[in-house]
Design a protein around this motif. Structure first.
Motif, mmCIF file in Angstrom:
data_model
loop_
_atom_site.group_PDB
_atom_site.id
_atom_site.type_symbol
_atom_site.label_atom_id
_atom_site.label_comp_id
_atom_site.label_asym_id
_atom_site.label_seq_id
_atom_site.Cartn_x
_atom_site.Cartn_y
_atom_site.Cartn_z
ATOM 1 N N GLU A 42 -4.394 -2.002 5.088
ATOM 2 C CA GLU A 42 -3.976 -1.062 3.797
ATOM 3 C C GLU A 42 -4.031 0.393 4.364
ATOM 4 O O GLU A 42 -3.051 0.875 3.709
ATOM 5 C CB GLU A 42 -5.017 -1.218 2.953
ATOM 6 C CG GLU A 42 -4.656 -0.568 1.375
ATOM 7 C CD GLU A 42 -5.616 -0.916 0.036
ATOM 8 O OE1 GLU A 42 -5.494 -0.716 -0.866
ATOM 9 O OE2 GLU A 42 -6.701 -2.156 0.571
ATOM 10 N N ALA B 296 0.869 -1.157 -0.013
ATOM 11 C CA ALA B 296 -0.007 0.010 -0.039
ATOM 12 C C ALA B 296 0.707 1.322 -0.033
ATOM 13 O O ALA B 296 0.338 2.272 -0.382
ATOM 14 C CB ALA B 296 -0.976 -0.072 1.213
ATOM 15 N N GLN B 297 2.042 1.397 0.352
ATOM 16 C CA GLN B 297 3.042 2.387 0.346
ATOM 17 C C GLN B 297 3.517 2.675 -1.034
ATOM 18 O O GLN B 297 4.041 3.634 -1.076
ATOM 19 C CB GLN B 297 4.202 2.023 1.274
ATOM 20 C CG GLN B 297 3.995 1.981 2.618
ATOM 21 C CD GLN B 297 4.962 1.308 3.443
ATOM 22 O OE1 GLN B 297 6.313 2.098 3.382
ATOM 23 N NE2 GLN B 297 4.998 0.322 4.421
ATOM 24 N N ARG C 145 -6.758 7.454 -1.541
ATOM 25 C CA ARG C 145 -6.930 6.266 -1.140
ATOM 26 C C ARG C 145 -7.725 6.018 0.156
ATOM 27 O O ARG C 145 -8.483 5.279 0.218
ATOM 28 C CB ARG C 145 -5.984 5.239 -1.692
ATOM 29 C CG ARG C 145 -5.692 5.172 -3.231
ATOM 30 C CD ARG C 145 -4.234 4.301 -3.195
ATOM 31 N NE ARG C 145 -3.856 4.671 -4.657
ATOM 32 C CZ ARG C 145 -2.628 4.580 -4.977
ATOM 33 N NH1 ARG C 145 -1.553 3.871 -4.294
ATOM 34 N NH2 ARG C 145 -2.140 4.810 -6.394
ATOM 35 N N MET C 146 -6.878 6.770 0.861
ATOM 36 C CA MET C 146 -7.714 6.742 2.351
ATOM 37 C C MET C 146 -9.121 7.034 2.342
ATOM 38 O O MET C 146 -9.984 6.643 3.417
ATOM 39 C CB MET C 146 -6.661 7.228 3.299
ATOM 40 C CG MET C 146 -5.385 6.601 3.833
ATOM 41 S SD MET C 146 -4.277 7.662 5.235
ATOM 42 C CE MET C 146 -3.323 8.617 4.146
ATOM 43 N N TRP D 56 -2.080 8.513 -1.906
ATOM 44 C CA TRP D 56 -2.165 7.790 -0.831
ATOM 45 C C TRP D 56 -3.251 8.447 -0.087
ATOM 46 O O TRP D 56 -4.168 7.766 0.729
ATOM 47 C CB TRP D 56 -0.714 7.915 0.013
ATOM 48 C CG TRP D 56 0.391 7.155 -0.663
ATOM 49 C CD1 TRP D 56 0.344 5.946 -0.915
ATOM 50 C CD2 TRP D 56 1.437 7.732 -1.216
ATOM 51 N NE1 TRP D 56 1.348 5.440 -1.714
ATOM 52 C CE2 TRP D 56 2.101 6.883 -1.930
ATOM 53 C CE3 TRP D 56 1.925 9.108 -1.256
ATOM 54 C CZ2 TRP D 56 3.174 6.817 -2.578
ATOM 55 C CZ3 TRP D 56 2.956 9.431 -1.836
ATOM 56 C CH2 TRP D 56 4.050 8.526 -2.452
ATOM 57 N N THR D 57 -3.647 9.557 -0.016
ATOM 58 C CA THR D 57 -4.567 10.392 0.944
ATOM 59 C C THR D 57 -6.039 10.180 0.150
ATOM 60 O O THR D 57 -6.816 9.829 0.882
ATOM 61 C CB THR D 57 -4.318 11.823 0.994
ATOM 62 O OG1 THR D 57 -4.166 12.376 -0.430
ATOM 63 C CG2 THR D 57 -2.951 12.027 1.872
ATOM 64 N N THR E 214 -1.018 0.867 -7.433
ATOM 65 C CA THR E 214 -1.925 0.302 -6.724
ATOM 66 C C THR E 214 -2.404 -1.004 -7.719
ATOM 67 O O THR E 214 -2.430 -0.754 -9.132
ATOM 68 C CB THR E 214 -3.407 1.001 -6.423
ATOM 69 O OG1 THR E 214 -4.100 0.255 -5.491
ATOM 70 C CG2 THR E 214 -4.093 1.479 -7.796
ATOM 71 N N LEU F 91 -0.682 2.997 3.786
ATOM 72 C CA LEU F 91 -1.251 4.429 3.114
ATOM 73 C C LEU F 91 -0.601 5.569 3.829
ATOM 74 O O LEU F 91 -0.290 6.459 3.571
ATOM 75 C CB LEU F 91 -2.698 4.413 2.527
ATOM 76 C CG LEU F 91 -3.222 3.667 1.429
ATOM 77 C CD1 LEU F 91 -4.621 3.563 1.617
ATOM 78 C CD2 LEU F 91 -2.522 4.177 0.241
ATOM 79 N N TYR G 269 -8.174 5.159 -6.795
ATOM 80 C CA TYR G 269 -8.473 3.800 -7.139
ATOM 81 C C TYR G 269 -9.153 3.575 -8.594
ATOM 82 O O TYR G 269 -9.921 4.629 -8.827
ATOM 83 C CB TYR G 269 -9.241 2.836 -6.165
ATOM 84 C CG TYR G 269 -8.652 2.600 -4.892
ATOM 85 C CD1 TYR G 269 -7.460 2.006 -5.020
ATOM 86 C CD2 TYR G 269 -9.077 3.473 -3.775
ATOM 87 C CE1 TYR G 269 -6.801 1.590 -3.811
ATOM 88 C CE2 TYR G 269 -8.208 2.951 -2.258
ATOM 89 C CZ TYR G 269 -7.280 2.126 -2.351
ATOM 90 O OH TYR G 269 -6.326 1.780 -1.225
#
Length: 301
Positions: free
Chosen positions: A176, A71-72, A277-278, A274-275, A76, A180, A143
């Protein structure tokens, strides 16, 4: 509780780290929202990584470590559901997986071969055909999002299996989000280390250091709760891990974007990968309210 990895689990962790090296940087010419890698998916498939939770020497703990690490990456692929949910449902079910919760769009739905359909307390499995799903290319969630537009045949799961699926959905979300959060934190630490204001790097200002320290504590807490839940498989542990992950993600998203200033709102900076996706994960299974209710039922009965 012993979360020390054994030799087999350490070997998997090292292999995942090595595999991730080829996907650790986004393309220079990429300025979009969803950075999907078929190559990453294929390498994980060929390496048998989607089955590691079913191997006794590795188990769900090793799978959760792998999910958090992958996840880092800026890239994806459908990893979390296949690694942590599929082995506890049916390892032979075709992947990729997707989740449709109360009819809402979901990640990887447009390419999914197996859909987990959640409607209230009912959980079912469906295998969509052409025309049953539709991609949402304009989504901002970073995503590949899709929605269900057809009516595929749904096999309703019994209550015990449905509860198991929800438990591992919570574990997968927590693992996940842990990855992230770490990636977002690493990104902003690099930014404040080189970005200067008043003649010195932003990271030298004490107020930012305090907030970064708080973000690091939250990130570490989410990771360890996710690993504990993967280790125990307990419904209460899973709900607590997912609750803390979703709650902490809202704080991390706010802080890292404020610290990045206008840069964090541009597509030239990978932070949004990343943000955003969160943001897609913090509403899973009823969001924080839904997790809190399950925590109350299982941890404070």
């Amino acid at each position: 509780m012993d979360l020390t990895l054994n030799e087999d689990q350490l070997a998997v962790e090292g292999a995942i780290d090595k595999l991730a090296e080829d996907f650790s940087s986004s393309p220079v010419d990429f300025h979009g929202f969803a950075l999907v890698s078929d190559d990453l998916d294929r390498e994980l498939e060929e390496g048998g990584y989607f089955e590691i939770a079913a191997v006794p020497e590795m188990g769900p703990l090793s799978a959760a470590v792998s999910v958090a690490r992958l996840a880092q990456l800026p890239y994806t692929a459908e990893v979390a559901l296949s690694m942590l949910v599929r082995p506890h449902l049916d390892i032979e079910l075709p992947r990729p997986f997707g989740v449709i919760e109360h009819g809402r769009p979901g990640r990887f739905v447009a390419m999914a071969k197996t859909l987990i359909i959640i409607d209230g307390d009912s959980v079912g499995i469906a295998h969509p055909q052409a025309g049953d799903v539709e991609a949402l290319p304009d989504s901002l969630f970073a995503y590949p999002m899709g929605k269900l537009v057809g009516s595929p045949e749904v096999k309703t799961l019994d209550a015990e299996t449905a509860a198991t699926v929800k438990t591992w959905l919570r574990v997968s979300s927590a693992a996940e989000i842990a990855g992230l959060m770490q990636a977002a934190l690493d990104c902003i630490v690099e930014h404040v280390s080189v970005r200067k204001q008043f003649g010195r790097p932003l990271g030298t200002f004490q107020a930012l250091r305090h907030r970064l320290s708080e973000c690091a504590v939250l990130t570490g807490g989410v990771r360890w709760l996710a690993l504990k839940a993967a280790w125990s498989g307990d419904a209460g542990d899973a709900a607590l891990a997912c609750l803390h992950a979703q709650d902490s993600a809202t704080r991390i998203i706010y802080d890292v974007h404020q610290m990045s200033g206008a840069m964090g709102m541009t597509l030239e900076m990978d932070l949004h990968l990343w943000t955003y996706r969160m943001k897609a994960l913090i509403s899973d299974l009823g969001g924080r309210g839904g997790q809190a209710q399950v925590v109350a039922e299982h941890c404070f009965a």
